[in-house]
Scaffold this motif. Sequence first.
Motif, PDB file in Angstrom:
ATOM      1  N   GLN A   1       0.844  -1.192   0.000  1.00  0.00           N
ATOM      2  CA  GLN A   1       0.000   0.000   0.000  1.00  0.00           C
ATOM      3  C   GLN A   1       0.876   1.238   0.000  1.00  0.00           C
ATOM      4  N   ARG A   2       0.443   2.220  -0.749  1.00  0.00           N
ATOM      5  CA  ARG A   2       1.180   3.475  -0.870  1.00  0.00           C
ATOM      6  C   ARG A   2       1.038   4.260   0.429  1.00  0.00           C
ATOM      7  N   ILE A   3       2.137   4.856   0.868  1.00  0.00           N
ATOM      8  CA  ILE A   3       2.113   5.692   2.065  1.00  0.00           C
ATOM      9  C   ILE A   3       1.941   7.132   1.611  1.00  0.00           C
ATOM     10  N   ALA A   4       0.792   7.692   1.915  1.00  0.00           N
ATOM     11  CA  ALA A   4       0.545   9.107   1.611  1.00  0.00           C
ATOM     12  C   ALA A   4       1.110   9.920   2.767  1.00  0.00           C
ATOM     13  N   THR A   5       2.071  10.781   2.477  1.00  0.00           N
ATOM     14  CA  THR A   5       2.719  11.543   3.542  1.00  0.00           C
ATOM     15  C   THR A   5       2.018  12.860   3.808  1.00  0.00           C
TER      16      THR A   5
ATOM     17  N   TRP B   1      -6.065   9.678   6.964  1.00  0.00           N
ATOM     18  CA  TRP B   1      -5.673   8.567   7.817  1.00  0.00           C
ATOM     19  C   TRP B   1      -6.221   8.694   9.241  1.00  0.00           C
ATOM     20  N   LEU B   2      -6.736   9.875   9.593  1.00  0.00           N
ATOM     21  CA  LEU B   2      -7.313  10.074  10.927  1.00  0.00           C
ATOM     22  C   LEU B   2      -8.734   9.530  11.050  1.00  0.00           C
ATOM     23  N   VAL B   3      -9.385   9.267   9.933  1.00  0.00           N
ATOM     24  CA  VAL B   3     -10.796   8.890   9.953  1.00  0.00           C
ATOM     25  C   VAL B   3     -11.029   7.624  10.771  1.00  0.00           C
TER      26      VAL B   3
ATOM     27  N   GLY C   1       9.288   8.138  -6.837  1.00  0.00           N
ATOM     28  CA  GLY C   1       9.294   8.842  -5.562  1.00  0.00           C
ATOM     29  C   GLY C   1       8.214   8.413  -4.594  1.00  0.00           C
ATOM     30  N   THR C   2       7.265   7.592  -5.029  1.00  0.00           N
ATOM     31  CA  THR C   2       6.226   7.125  -4.105  1.00  0.00           C
ATOM     32  C   THR C   2       6.827   6.108  -3.150  1.00  0.00           C
ATOM     33  N   VAL C   3       6.332   6.115  -1.931  1.00  0.00           N
ATOM     34  CA  VAL C   3       6.832   5.210  -0.911  1.00  0.00           C
ATOM     35  C   VAL C   3       5.723   4.220  -0.586  1.00  0.00           C
ATOM     36  N   TRP C   4       6.097   2.957  -0.477  1.00  0.00           N
ATOM     37  CA  TRP C   4       5.155   1.870  -0.270  1.00  0.00           C
ATOM     38  C   TRP C   4       5.540   1.070   0.965  1.00  0.00           C
ATOM     39  N   SER C   5       4.559   0.373   1.536  1.00  0.00           N
ATOM     40  CA  SER C   5       4.836  -0.512   2.660  1.00  0.00           C
ATOM     41  C   SER C   5       4.025  -1.792   2.510  1.00  0.00           C
TER      42      SER C   5
ATOM     43  N   ARG D   1       1.391   3.516  14.279  1.00  0.00           N
ATOM     44  CA  ARG D   1       1.892   2.904  13.047  1.00  0.00           C
ATOM     45  C   ARG D   1       1.985   3.939  11.939  1.00  0.00           C
ATOM     46  N   ARG D   2       0.930   4.689  11.781  1.00  0.00           N
ATOM     47  CA  ARG D   2       0.892   5.691  10.724  1.00  0.00           C
ATOM     48  C   ARG D   2       2.004   6.730  10.905  1.00  0.00           C
ATOM     49  N   GLY D   3       2.163   7.217  12.134  1.00  0.00           N
ATOM     50  CA  GLY D   3       3.206   8.210  12.399  1.00  0.00           C
ATOM     51  C   GLY D   3       4.597   7.690  12.094  1.00  0.00           C
ATOM     52  N   VAL D   4       4.886   6.468  12.506  1.00  0.00           N
ATOM     53  CA  VAL D   4       6.213   5.897  12.267  1.00  0.00           C
ATOM     54  C   VAL D   4       6.421   5.635  10.774  1.00  0.00           C
ATOM     55  N   LEU D   5       5.395   5.133  10.084  1.00  0.00           N
ATOM     56  CA  LEU D   5       5.542   4.893   8.646  1.00  0.00           C
ATOM     57  C   LEU D   5       5.764   6.186   7.881  1.00  0.00           C
ATOM     58  N   VAL D   6       5.057   7.239   8.239  1.00  0.00           N
ATOM     59  CA  VAL D   6       5.262   8.526   7.567  1.00  0.00           C
ATOM     60  C   VAL D   6       6.670   9.042   7.851  1.00  0.00           C
ATOM     61  N   TRP D   7       7.126   8.900   9.096  1.00  0.00           N
ATOM     62  CA  TRP D   7       8.484   9.310   9.449  1.00  0.00           C
ATOM     63  C   TRP D   7       9.511   8.522   8.636  1.00  0.00           C
ATOM     64  N   ARG D   8       9.315   7.206   8.533  1.00  0.00           N
ATOM     65  CA  ARG D   8      10.222   6.376   7.748  1.00  0.00           C
ATOM     66  C   ARG D   8      10.154   6.742   6.263  1.00  0.00           C
ATOM     67  N   ALA D   9       8.952   7.064   5.772  1.00  0.00           N
ATOM     68  CA  ALA D   9       8.788   7.447   4.365  1.00  0.00           C
ATOM     69  C   ALA D   9       9.536   8.734   4.064  1.00  0.00           C
TER      70      ALA D   9
END
Length: 174
Positions: free
Chosen positions: A24-28, A33-35, A89-93, A140-148
């Motif tokens: 899945q693509r990580i949208a930074t 993602w808060l929903v 440039g897209t980041v995926w996980s 999870r979301r915060g760490v993935l965005v940070w890693r992205a």
Amino acid sequence: MSLVNVLVIVGVIALIAVRQSKPQRIATEGRGWLVLPVILVVAALREPGVIDGHDQALSALLLGAELVVGLVVGLGWAWTSRIWAEPDGTVWSKGTRATAAVWAGGIAVRVGMVAAGALLGVHQGTGALLLALAASILVRRGVLVWRAHAIGSSNGPGPSYGDRAAAEPWKDRV
């Protein structure tokens, strides 16, 4: 335990399992993602039994422990997910076997906490589980965005978590 909360929990876990089995693509950017965490928190807080009225101190302690487990599972979930950048440039996980092990361990710990609460006579509703699930998703979301952002700031795609070696460099052909 209300039927609605049970259905929400089962649905969210099924959604997470399906999404983790595929890249899945990580949208930074954006707040979409808060929903899901907001829905989970609202569902948890609308239930009156988040804290047991008969033993509030022990119930609050179990709720705090549930939230800590949720945070740890969220961290483990994010750090064991494979993450990579595409040439555009897209980041995926994507979740790994270790991610599944983190989830299984978190579920086992939660079952143990519910059993301990029942042995101590503390009634635990689904609210604590919903709050912990929301915490897991947020962390999870915060760490993935940070890693992205860390991957995206490099000069090109580098090795991703779970890869044995970096990608082959591009070579000119004569």
